[in-house]
Design a protein around this motif. Structure first.
Motif, PDB file in Angstrom:
ATOM      1  N   MET A 175       4.388 -13.601   2.100  1.00  0.00           N
ATOM      2  CA  MET A 175       4.779 -13.043   3.398  1.00  0.00           C
ATOM      3  C   MET A 175       6.221 -12.547   3.350  1.00  0.00           C
ATOM      4  O   MET A 175       6.529 -11.467   3.852  1.00  0.00           O
TER       5      MET A 175
ATOM      6  N   LEU B  17       7.595  -8.421   3.844  1.00  0.00           N
ATOM      7  CA  LEU B  17       8.373  -7.955   5.000  1.00  0.00           C
ATOM      8  C   LEU B  17       8.993  -6.585   4.756  1.00  0.00           C
ATOM      9  O   LEU B  17       9.146  -5.793   5.690  1.00  0.00           O
ATOM     10  N   LYS B  18       9.329  -6.292   3.524  1.00  0.00           N
ATOM     11  CA  LYS B  18       9.939  -4.977   3.229  1.00  0.00           C
ATOM     12  C   LYS B  18       8.978  -3.830   3.565  1.00  0.00           C
ATOM     13  O   LYS B  18       9.395  -2.683   3.725  1.00  0.00           O
TER      14      LYS B  18
ATOM     15  N   ILE C 285       6.958  -3.903   6.279  1.00  0.00           N
ATOM     16  CA  ILE C 285       6.513  -4.136   7.658  1.00  0.00           C
ATOM     17  C   ILE C 285       6.547  -2.842   8.480  1.00  0.00           C
ATOM     18  O   ILE C 285       5.994  -2.790   9.578  1.00  0.00           O
ATOM     19  N   TRP C 286       7.159  -1.798   7.965  1.00  0.00           N
ATOM     20  CA  TRP C 286       7.125  -0.492   8.648  1.00  0.00           C
ATOM     21  C   TRP C 286       5.735   0.149   8.590  1.00  0.00           C
ATOM     22  O   TRP C 286       5.452   1.083   9.338  1.00  0.00           O
ATOM     23  N   MET C 287       4.874  -0.361   7.705  1.00  0.00           N
ATOM     24  CA  MET C 287       3.519   0.183   7.607  1.00  0.00           C
ATOM     25  C   MET C 287       2.557  -0.607   8.495  1.00  0.00           C
ATOM     26  O   MET C 287       2.674  -1.828   8.621  1.00  0.00           O
ATOM     27  N   TYR C 288       1.590   0.077   9.061  1.00  0.00           N
ATOM     28  CA  TYR C 288       0.521  -0.609   9.779  1.00  0.00           C
ATOM     29  C   TYR C 288      -0.265  -1.498   8.824  1.00  0.00           C
ATOM     30  O   TYR C 288      -0.367  -1.209   7.631  1.00  0.00           O
ATOM     31  N   GLY C 289      -0.841  -2.562   9.351  1.00  0.00           N
ATOM     32  CA  GLY C 289      -1.795  -3.335   8.587  1.00  0.00           C
ATOM     33  C   GLY C 289      -3.057  -2.513   8.347  1.00  0.00           C
ATOM     34  O   GLY C 289      -3.268  -1.471   8.976  1.00  0.00           O
TER      35      GLY C 289
ATOM     36  N   ASN D  50      -1.395  -8.130  12.357  1.00  0.00           N
ATOM     37  CA  ASN D  50      -0.084  -8.059  11.732  1.00  0.00           C
ATOM     38  C   ASN D  50      -0.261  -7.951  10.212  1.00  0.00           C
ATOM     39  O   ASN D  50      -1.049  -8.686   9.617  1.00  0.00           O
ATOM     40  N   ARG D  51       0.474  -7.056   9.613  1.00  0.00           N
ATOM     41  CA  ARG D  51       0.335  -6.803   8.177  1.00  0.00           C
ATOM     42  C   ARG D  51       0.721  -8.028   7.343  1.00  0.00           C
ATOM     43  O   ARG D  51       0.041  -8.395   6.380  1.00  0.00           O
ATOM     44  N   THR D  52       1.811  -8.655   7.729  1.00  0.00           N
ATOM     45  CA  THR D  52       2.288  -9.835   7.002  1.00  0.00           C
ATOM     46  C   THR D  52       1.308 -11.004   7.156  1.00  0.00           C
ATOM     47  O   THR D  52       1.099 -11.773   6.211  1.00  0.00           O
TER      48      THR D  52
END
Lengths: 341, 341
Positions: free
Chosen positions: B26, B30-31, B33-37, B227-229
């Motif tokens: 996770m 985080l780097k 996190i600008w991308m959608y899941g 959430n992607r993460t």
């Protein structure tokens, strides 16, 4: 295709990412991910209230604008209720309306703009409960002046609410945000941390509006739906307005670069108030689709409007300089291929 | 009260947290996190399918069990439809049923257990669309044998679906998970990464069931709600079954310690198949509430059942040894205070 794209410039994500302070806070918060997030989004709403000069009761935080649109439609639209939007505007709104049994009335764009006066006229004609209007627009990146939006509201029929989707508002020229009184019961505004704040993967959106409407979300929303780390990241991103300024400068440079690339290929592009640019491929939708396919084949992921005549364009998100170099390299080939196919 | 609790043992969170491998993944994610899941939760569903020996089409990932229960109720319950549950069982299920206009029929617990045969009989009597049954139960931590659940299903009336909430199943004795064929159309099972996997703040739940029902969620769910993460963290947590084993051992030790603390105070506690223990305060709900208030006042956050006679108990989540030391220190005082008030 089994390999990552060389340039991911199709989903209007913000490749410049969130504030490093947000990333740091999120990383530090992971050790507490065993705890539920706070169900009222108290701290984030307090900060947003300060930012917007309103009360926390005017702000509803939710799982992205998508999630909030779903709640809103559920609150207001019953089986058979009329809802008005533009043909080719945000499909997820339409998805929610259809899902709750609403009847969609779609109007064409006018000169590549969502046509607010016509939408409101249609709302009157159909007795619509809800009108959707995005400013700036997606997929064309066109915009209306905020003052014009406010003025148009005079024609909003009684019993109808305007959903003003301002997902891209931070990228827009001064004066694009409509100067709406927070307790004005005619409008609900949608904002997000997915675009200018670079947190698309974190799923944080918020609605701004009159307290009675905003508080009604509490009757139906998923109270523990928010990710704890996302709550913290959004709060820190909001605080770092200096980084937001850097992002806006980066996006502005990228918009200009995309326009230049279009121009170098003999194409025009539409002025943009968002973090993407619609490039006019100069022919019909089939031709634009061929250009798009050619770009995707070359590792440049872009999308396009799906309704004529907007579908003469392809939509390119503001990428890094390297992303746009990939676009610059691929576009001439994709165009040549499309012209001979 | 303006200060953090000394012991946060009220929300059935898992203080032992997620696998370090999940935390690491996770943090690294985080780097991006600008991308959608990814909207289909493809990788997580594939891993879950492998884990459960079924197809990805039998698995729906969503924003926690709360989110999935909301979708399920929306899919199946229309205005006026009957729904059956136990009085004092999971309130968020009731919230969703009420929110979509369903009519709840609540049956009492029997000997501190949700009474599945009675629930099914009530479903027949009322023509219910949906029956809710948690195994293990919350708030009592009691459980039924999986084989008994399967057997009871023979009495499920036609046209009625059993929601089998197995949020706490990983903590339960072997044989508690009902041996249900994955394509059995009579049941949908709810699982979560919030409890045994220690990811409550990440909001990841999943439903297991027959493909036609599971795929129906796609008609209404928030496709970009995840959430992607969290997607990445859940996948890594699932892979680390060794860490899960450590957690189960920690939880088992904590359950025993809570029972000992109760016993040292002259109280009994219920055997638990979950990550919390119901301590029987030996009198009525008002007395248990006084004990609970005394604990909270002393910085020990616990909760309690809200229906008699279960509300003679307080519910204590499995904390760290330090958390339980706080409980051990506060309980005698809270009890003494409650007895003199």
């Amino acid at each position: 295709m089994g390999k990552p794209f060389a340039a991911r410039v199709g989903a209007n994500e913000n490749v410049f990412g969130p504030s490093p302070l947000a990333l740091k806070a999120m990383a530090e918060s992971l050790k507490d991910i065993w705890m539920y997030g706070e169900s009222e989004n108290h701290d984030l709403r307090a900060a947003l209230a300060l930012h917007h000069g309103c009360a926390p009761e005017n702000i509803m935080v939710g799982e992205g604008i998508d999630g909030l649109l779903g709640y809103l439609v559920r609150l207001l639209v019953e089986e058979g209720d009329a809802v008005v939007t533009s043909d080719g505007a945000y499909p997820t709104f339409n998805y929610h309306v259809a899902g709750f049994g609403g009847v969609l009335h779609k109007l064409p764009y006018r000169d590549d703009h969502e046509d607010l006066p016509a939408l409101l006229e249609k709302a009157r004609e159909t007795g619509a409960k809800l009108v959707y209007f995005a400013n700036p627009d997606n997929p064309m990146a066109t915009w209306s002046k905020g003052a014009d939006v406010l003025k148009a509201l005079e024609r909003l029929p009684e019993g109808c609410l305007l959903v003003l989707d301002e997902a891209y508002i931070e990228f827009a020229p001064e004066g694009t945000a409509a100067p709406i009184e927070i307790e004005d019961p005619r409008v609900i505004r949608m904002r997000t941390f997915s675009k200018a704040y670079g947190l698309a993967g974190a799923r944080v959106g918020y609605a701004l509006g009159a307290a009675p409407l905003i508080m009604a979300f509490n009757k139906i929303r998923n109270h523990f739906g928010m990710n704890r780390t996302s709550q913290i990241g959004a709060l820190e991103a909001l605080k770092d307005q200096s980084y937001l300024g850097d992002t806006l400068a980066n996006v502005s440079a990228a918009r200009q670069k995309i326009a230049e690339i279009a121009s170098e290929n003999g194409l025009s592009s539409l002025p943009s108030a968002a973090n993407f640019v619609a490039i006019d491929c100069g022919q019909d939708g089939a031709f634009a689709k061929a250009v798009l396919d050619g770009l995707i084949k070359r590792g440049v992921f872009v999308r396009m409007p799906f309704v004529a005549p907007q579908n003469r364009c392809i939509r390119v998100s503001c990428g890094t300089p390297a992303d746009l170099d990939s676009l610059a390299a691929a576009l001439p080939e994709a165009l040549a291929e499309a012209r001979t196919s």
